[in-house]
Write a protein that holds these residues in place. Structure first.
Motif, PDB file in Angstrom:
ATOM      1  N   PRO A   1     -28.343 -12.253 -64.988  1.00 25.93           N
ATOM      2  CA  PRO A   1     -27.797 -13.613 -64.889  1.00 25.93           C
ATOM      3  C   PRO A   1     -26.394 -13.649 -64.278  1.00 25.93           C
ATOM      4  N   ALA A   2     -25.545 -12.689 -64.644  1.00 28.43           N
ATOM      5  CA  ALA A   2     -24.195 -12.659 -64.086  1.00 28.43           C
ATOM      6  C   ALA A   2     -24.235 -12.405 -62.587  1.00 28.43           C
ATOM      7  N   ILE A   3     -25.123 -11.528 -62.174  1.00 28.06           N
ATOM      8  CA  ILE A   3     -25.283 -11.243 -60.745  1.00 28.06           C
ATOM      9  C   ILE A   3     -25.788 -12.480 -60.011  1.00 28.06           C
ATOM     10  N   MET A   4     -26.801 -13.128 -60.568  1.00 24.59           N
ATOM     11  CA  MET A   4     -27.388 -14.282 -59.899  1.00 24.59           C
ATOM     12  C   MET A   4     -26.443 -15.465 -59.851  1.00 24.59           C
ATOM     13  N   THR A   5     -25.585 -15.600 -60.847  1.00 31.23           N
ATOM     14  CA  THR A   5     -24.596 -16.679 -60.814  1.00 31.23           C
ATOM     15  C   THR A   5     -23.733 -16.563 -59.566  1.00 31.23           C
ATOM     16  N   LYS A   6     -23.315 -15.356 -59.232  1.00 30.64           N
ATOM     17  CA  LYS A   6     -22.472 -15.144 -58.047  1.00 30.64           C
ATOM     18  C   LYS A   6     -23.220 -15.527 -56.769  1.00 30.64           C
ATOM     19  N   TYR A   7     -24.464 -15.100 -56.659  1.00 32.03           N
ATOM     20  CA  TYR A   7     -25.220 -15.395 -55.449  1.00 32.03           C
ATOM     21  C   TYR A   7     -25.591 -16.875 -55.349  1.00 32.03           C
ATOM     22  N   ASN A   8     -25.934 -17.465 -56.486  1.00 33.02           N
ATOM     23  CA  ASN A   8     -26.280 -18.889 -56.467  1.00 33.02           C
ATOM     24  C   ASN A   8     -25.088 -19.743 -56.071  1.00 33.02           C
ATOM     25  N   GLU A   9     -23.916 -19.404 -56.588  1.00 35.26           N
ATOM     26  CA  GLU A   9     -22.715 -20.163 -56.231  1.00 35.26           C
ATOM     27  C   GLU A   9     -22.390 -20.018 -54.751  1.00 35.26           C
ATOM     28  N   ALA A  10     -22.690 -18.848 -54.191  1.00 33.37           N
ATOM     29  CA  ALA A  10     -22.447 -18.608 -52.762  1.00 33.37           C
ATOM     30  C   ALA A  10     -23.616 -19.075 -51.901  1.00 33.37           C
ATOM     31  N   LYS A  11     -24.698 -19.536 -52.533  1.00 34.56           N
ATOM     32  CA  LYS A  11     -25.897 -20.009 -51.853  1.00 34.56           C
ATOM     33  C   LYS A  11     -26.481 -18.929 -50.933  1.00 34.56           C
ATOM     34  N   ILE A  12     -26.684 -17.766 -51.543  1.00 32.75           N
ATOM     35  CA  ILE A  12     -27.282 -16.626 -50.857  1.00 32.75           C
ATOM     36  C   ILE A  12     -28.642 -16.351 -51.489  1.00 32.75           C
ATOM     37  N   PRO A  13     -29.724 -16.382 -50.710  1.00 36.72           N
ATOM     38  CA  PRO A  13     -31.041 -16.089 -51.294  1.00 36.72           C
ATOM     39  C   PRO A  13     -31.141 -14.621 -51.690  1.00 36.72           C
ATOM     40  N   VAL A  14     -31.948 -14.364 -52.740  1.00 35.05           N
ATOM     41  CA  VAL A  14     -32.045 -13.023 -53.295  1.00 35.05           C
ATOM     42  C   VAL A  14     -33.509 -12.618 -53.435  1.00 35.05           C
ATOM     43  N   ILE A  15     -33.769 -11.359 -53.093  1.00 35.88           N
ATOM     44  CA  ILE A  15     -35.025 -10.689 -53.445  1.00 35.88           C
ATOM     45  C   ILE A  15     -34.672  -9.642 -54.491  1.00 35.88           C
ATOM     46  N   ALA A  16     -35.254  -9.756 -55.664  1.00 42.21           N
ATOM     47  CA  ALA A  16     -35.027  -8.768 -56.720  1.00 42.21           C
ATOM     48  C   ALA A  16     -36.082  -7.681 -56.597  1.00 42.21           C
ATOM     49  N   MET A  17     -35.619  -6.437 -56.548  1.00 39.30           N
ATOM     50  CA  MET A  17     -36.517  -5.308 -56.359  1.00 39.30           C
ATOM     51  C   MET A  17     -36.800  -4.644 -57.704  1.00 39.30           C
ATOM     52  N   ASP A  18     -38.057  -4.675 -58.127  1.00 40.38           N
ATOM     53  CA  ASP A  18     -38.575  -3.983 -59.310  1.00 40.38           C
ATOM     54  C   ASP A  18     -38.125  -4.547 -60.651  1.00 40.38           C
ATOM     55  N   VAL A  19     -37.078  -5.357 -60.680  1.00 38.86           N
ATOM     56  CA  VAL A  19     -36.607  -5.953 -61.935  1.00 38.86           C
ATOM     57  C   VAL A  19     -36.382  -7.435 -61.692  1.00 38.86           C
ATOM     58  N   ALA A  20     -37.063  -8.278 -62.453  1.00 31.81           N
ATOM     59  CA  ALA A  20     -36.958  -9.719 -62.250  1.00 31.81           C
ATOM     60  C   ALA A  20     -35.543 -10.218 -62.514  1.00 31.81           C
ATOM     61  N   HIS A  21     -35.016 -11.007 -61.580  1.00 32.37           N
ATOM     62  CA  HIS A  21     -33.739 -11.701 -61.731  1.00 32.37           C
ATOM     63  C   HIS A  21     -34.048 -13.200 -61.714  1.00 32.37           C
ATOM     64  N   PRO A  22     -33.548 -13.969 -62.661  1.00 36.19           N
ATOM     65  CA  PRO A  22     -33.881 -15.398 -62.696  1.00 36.19           C
ATOM     66  C   PRO A  22     -33.347 -16.129 -61.471  1.00 36.19           C
ATOM     67  N   GLY A  23     -34.248 -16.745 -60.721  1.00 37.38           N
ATOM     68  CA  GLY A  23     -33.847 -17.473 -59.532  1.00 37.38           C
ATOM     69  C   GLY A  23     -34.038 -16.691 -58.252  1.00 37.38           C
ATOM     70  N   SER A  24     -34.745 -15.556 -58.320  1.00 35.67           N
ATOM     71  CA  SER A  24     -34.968 -14.748 -57.122  1.00 35.67           C
ATOM     72  C   SER A  24     -36.459 -14.537 -56.895  1.00 35.67           C
ATOM     73  N   VAL A  25     -36.822 -14.291 -55.648  1.00 32.52           N
ATOM     74  CA  VAL A  25     -38.159 -13.803 -55.340  1.00 32.52           C
ATOM     75  C   VAL A  25     -38.245 -12.363 -55.840  1.00 32.52           C
ATOM     76  N   PHE A  26     -39.404 -11.985 -56.358  1.00 30.25           N
ATOM     77  CA  PHE A  26     -39.572 -10.645 -56.924  1.00 30.25           C
ATOM     78  C   PHE A  26     -40.438  -9.788 -56.016  1.00 30.25           C
ATOM     79  N   TYR A  27     -39.995  -8.551 -55.790  1.00 33.87           N
ATOM     80  CA  TYR A  27     -40.807  -7.561 -55.092  1.00 33.87           C
ATOM     81  C   TYR A  27     -40.822  -6.291 -55.931  1.00 33.87           C
ATOM     82  N   GLY A  28     -42.006  -5.826 -56.281  1.00 34.21           N
ATOM     83  CA  GLY A  28     -42.044  -4.600 -57.076  1.00 34.21           C
ATOM     84  C   GLY A  28     -43.415  -4.276 -57.608  1.00 34.21           C
ATOM     85  N   ALA A  29     -43.408  -3.425 -58.618  1.00 32.21           N
ATOM     86  CA  ALA A  29     -44.639  -2.847 -59.145  1.00 32.21           C
ATOM     87  C   ALA A  29     -45.494  -3.865 -59.893  1.00 32.21           C
ATOM     88  N   ASP A  30     -46.807  -3.645 -59.822  1.00 31.16           N
ATOM     89  CA  ASP A  30     -47.771  -4.332 -60.680  1.00 31.16           C
ATOM     90  C   ASP A  30     -48.067  -3.358 -61.817  1.00 31.16           C
TER      91      ASP A  30
END
Length: 381
Positions: free
Chosen positions: A155-184
């Protein structure tokens, strides 16, 4: 990957789990399903989303009727101009990162004509990922790929990106507010179970006498745990006559021992307590622990994969692949996450997001059990 950190750090983590939503990013989850999605839940719905640059958030895109699973990197947008993608890599120490994931990201970025700023999250640091988020923002990254494995700081990481309006892809670990790419993760457990059961049938093992061993770490919950529970559930479904007493969770909290030595110690204790156990089919959440299980069996003189038992790992890391190829331990297979191909999906996914195209809210990697039969096809020497 998921190495064991010190016990304090491990207990603070729920790897691959979904972090709580911070107040700064409490948006409408119906409009933005990336806020609350749980990639570790097999029943989790997947949505088409586009990034709303003005709002600094992903939004459901109902204009696409195709299955989100139909998204293909082959049809991704091309880089219209020189884009800066900030990749906060898990580490630059472990094979999973140094040999597989990080080079794949560099290679794919170069091929796509985008600039890749790779920053080292220095796993198991819980401060460096936040520092790196600040750097990505300061450099005005067009998109961030975050390989932070500590869900409680997401959440702390995503707050920074959301405030800067930077889209995020979270790799292997879900981040709230990001597209997820990783393991099934649940699928990896099921694949391991299918392979193990076929091995047992091929060796004419009595299925009602199998001993099912899952190397668990109670501190690691959420999605990665499904690498074990998916294994057990698949065996229960396929062999309903197997008694409950034949299922064993072996605690592999490693503390200061590290994942391999910790797995050897825990498995040795279990083998000592079960001197007559054979027809063992074992797994764990990663190759380190699987390798340790196999080594303990071999050291105990119970490492004959034709009679004593087998181990199926996860990740297809070098030690496991070497063991599979050598064929002299019970470690006869490992489920690959194909980390060497992560960039081939993630960079095209990033380009689609930057082009304003709809993308799936969750993109799962391909998985396959690597055994002696196919190792040279996927991992030639």
């Amino acid at each position: 990957m998921y190495k064991a950190a010190g016990l304090t750090a491990v207990l603070a983590v729920s790897l691959l789990g979904v972090a709580p939503i911070g107040a700064a990013i409490a948006q409408d989850a119906a409009a933005n399903p990336t806020l609350t999605q749980d990639p570790g839940n097999p029943s989790q719905a997947r949505h088409w989303v586009t990034y709303d640059a003005a709002a600094g958030a992903y939004r459901v895109d109902s204009s696409v009727t195709a299955d989100p699973a139909s998204w293909s990197a082959a049809n991704a947008a091309k880089a219209a101009d020189r884009k800066l993608i900030c990749f906060t890599a898990e580490s630059e120490e472990f094979d999973w990162d140094v040999v597989l994931v990080n080079p794949s990201m560099r290679r794919a970025a170069e091929a796509a004509g985008v600039e890749l700023l790779l920053l080292n999250n220095q796993y198991p640091s819980t401060t460096k990922p936040i520092e790196n988020a600040d750097i990505c923002v300061q450099r005005s990254a067009d998109l961030v790929v975050s390989f932070n494995v500590f869900s409680e700081i997401a959440p702390a990481i995503m707050t920074k990106y959301n405030e800067a309006k930077i889209p995020v892809i979270a790799m292997d670990v879900a981040h709230p507010g990001s597209v997820f790419y990783g393991a099934d993760n649940c699928k990896t457990g099921a694949l391991a179970a299918q392979f193990a059961l076929q091995w047992a049938k091929d060796k004419n093992w009595p299925l009602d006498q199998l001993q099912v061993v899952a190397g668990v770490d109670p501190a690691v919950g959420g999605a990665p745990n499904c690498r074990n529970t998916g294994f057990v559930d698949a065996i229960k479904a396929a062999v309903p006559q197997l008694p409950a007493s034949n299922y064993h969770d072996v605690d592999m909290r490693t503390g200061e021992l590290g994942p391999v030595a910790g797995a050897i110690a825990a498995t040795t204790d279990w083998l000592t307590a079960h001197p007559d156990a054979k027809y063992i089919i074992a797994t764990s959440i990663n190759d380190d622990r699987a390798y340790g299980i196999a080594q303990a069996m071999k050291q105990a003189g119970r490492g004959d994969s034709a009679v004593d038992g087998i181990v199926i790992g996860k990740n297809a890391e070098k030690a496991a692949l070497d063991a599979v190829r050598a064929g002299d331990t019970p470690l006869v297979g490992t489920v690959s996450f194909f980390g060497n191909k992560y960039g081939d999906d993630v960079i095209p996914l990033a380009l689609d997001i930057l082009a304003g195209k709809p993308v799936p809210s969750i993109v799962s990697v391909a998985h396959e059990v690597i055994s002696k039969a196919n190792i040279d096809t996927h991992y030639p020497q």
